[in-house]
Design an enzyme around this catalytic site. Sequence first.
Site, short mmCIF file in Angstrom:
data_model
loop_
_atom_site.label_atom_id
_atom_site.label_comp_id
_atom_site.label_asym_id
_atom_site.label_seq_id
_atom_site.Cartn_x
_atom_site.Cartn_y
_atom_site.Cartn_z
N HIS A 33 -5.38 -5.72 -10.78
CA HIS A 33 -4.70 -6.61 -9.83
C HIS A 33 -4.45 -8.04 -10.62
O HIS A 33 -3.97 -8.76 -9.84
CB HIS A 33 -5.81 -6.87 -8.53
CG HIS A 33 -5.97 -5.55 -7.65
ND1 HIS A 33 -6.95 -4.83 -8.15
CD2 HIS A 33 -5.23 -4.99 -6.58
CE1 HIS A 33 -6.90 -3.87 -7.16
NE2 HIS A 33 -5.95 -3.91 -6.49
N GLU A 46 0.90 -1.26 -0.21
CA GLU A 46 0.08 0.10 -0.06
C GLU A 46 0.90 1.48 -0.05
O GLU A 46 0.56 2.19 -0.83
CB GLU A 46 -0.94 0.08 1.18
CG GLU A 46 -2.02 -1.17 1.39
CD GLU A 46 -2.65 -1.47 0.16
OE1 GLU A 46 -2.89 -0.32 -0.76
OE2 GLU A 46 -3.24 -2.51 -0.15
N1 ASN Z 1 -5.69 -2.96 -1.57
C1 ASN Z 1 -6.23 -2.65 -2.72
C2 ASN Z 1 -4.85 -2.36 -3.61
O1 ASN Z 1 -3.99 -1.69 -2.98
C3 ASN Z 1 -6.88 -1.50 -2.70
C4 ASN Z 1 -7.37 -0.98 -4.00
O2 ASN Z 1 -8.14 -1.53 -4.64
N2 ASN Z 1 -6.75 0.07 -4.51
O3 ASN Z 1 -4.58 -2.28 -4.62
ZN ZN Z 2 -2.67 -2.08 -4.83
#
Ligand code: ASN
Ligand code: ZN
Length: 417
Positions: A319, A231
């Site tokens: 992601h 993060e």
């Molecule tokens: N935990 C997620 C990330 O760091 C939060 C998000 O959806 N941006 O990607």
């Molecule tokens: Zn992230």
Amino acid sequence: PAPRAAALASAELRAAHPGLTGLTVRPQLVVDALHGAPKLAWRTQTAARDTHGNPVARVVLTDARTGATIDAWDSIETAAGDGQSLYSGTVPLETTLSGSTYQLKDPTRGNTYTGDAQNKTDLCFFGICFVRAPAVLFTDADNHWGTGANGDRATAAVDAQYGTNTTWDYYKNVHGRNGIAGDGKGSYNRVHYGSNYNNAFWDDSCFCMTYGDGDGTTFGPLVALDVAGHEMSHGVTSKTAALTYSGESGGLNEATSDIMGTMVEWYAGNSADQGDYLIGEKIVKPGFGKPALRFMDKPSTDTKSADCWYSGVGNLDVHYSSGVANHFAYLLSEGSGAKVINGVSYNSPTCNGSTVSGIGHEKVGKIWYRALTVYMTSSTNYAAARTATLNAAKDLYGSGSAEQNAVAAAWSAVAVG
Ligand code: ASN
Ligand code: ZN
Ligand code: CA
């Protein structure tokens, strides 16, 4: 006389910290027996806040008869404490002593602090927040924080503060970067955000980190070291390459956080949370159904991420398009094929049938960081990331070096270039 000693001491602090506010000055008459023959002296304690809001303090010792300075030293009230974390064992913590109470705020790391969101949530629309969950600073009477279990609200705070400290130290000691923004200023953490909240996030607008407690079935509190490193690395990316959070650049943004979060975990050398190439292995619960959120050796293990580049990979959620770069980083660190590291089994395939060998995660962290901060821009895609890392490897290890060749081979092995 006292006023003269006070003026001298304030001038010293002002000179060292231009723009300071809230100056307090306290001259005390003492007998100085530490600098030659005992003599009467003014021991003047000054304290203020610098332009970042960090506490600054200095003691100036002056000869009471002549007014000459005898000695002077910085004197912030930093206290060495410790905490029992949820995931990382007992960890050292540098805290601030304010009166007789310790605050979970680290003056040695830009005043990074951790507060309790008290299970409240932010109310934001399109990035504009109308209500914000608080960050009520954790305090403690004896400077021993948490119990290692969730019953004590300070336990998750220990993990969060430790994660911020370790991330700070990694960027500073390995890359010479002074804080997330590179300006020496600490960020802050909020823990116990919302209720059963299954996520953690970095927010550029508060320059802060927020952690949910998880629902206890799929996730526990999301305060593990690699999550913290992930993060906060979003903060580093936003201040450097500023990779746009969609398409291939979005995948590279996410991969940067996975790669650097992993580097933070390795850097910590913590026996309770040893280095690996998994993301979130400490926070997943049996209900999640997999031993980690993401798997760098073979990203498709999560059933969603891409192992290899293809035209259109940028249409995946960021992601999952991150898989290509995570796979690259694993191959470049450890090489292809089966391997057991710290008790974790990996088996990394290549997309072109090649066999590649690794150069170790430390060099990969150096190459990626240099690529991120010197060569990547908001629109960098996978092809450009290949060029950026080849340039970084050339700068660091030389043109045609084994490292630069390994970078080329690892990208080719994930079908980039
Ligand atoms: N935990 C997620 C990330 O760091 C939060 C998000 O959806 N941006 O990607
Ligand atoms: Zn992230
Ligand atoms: Ca990990």
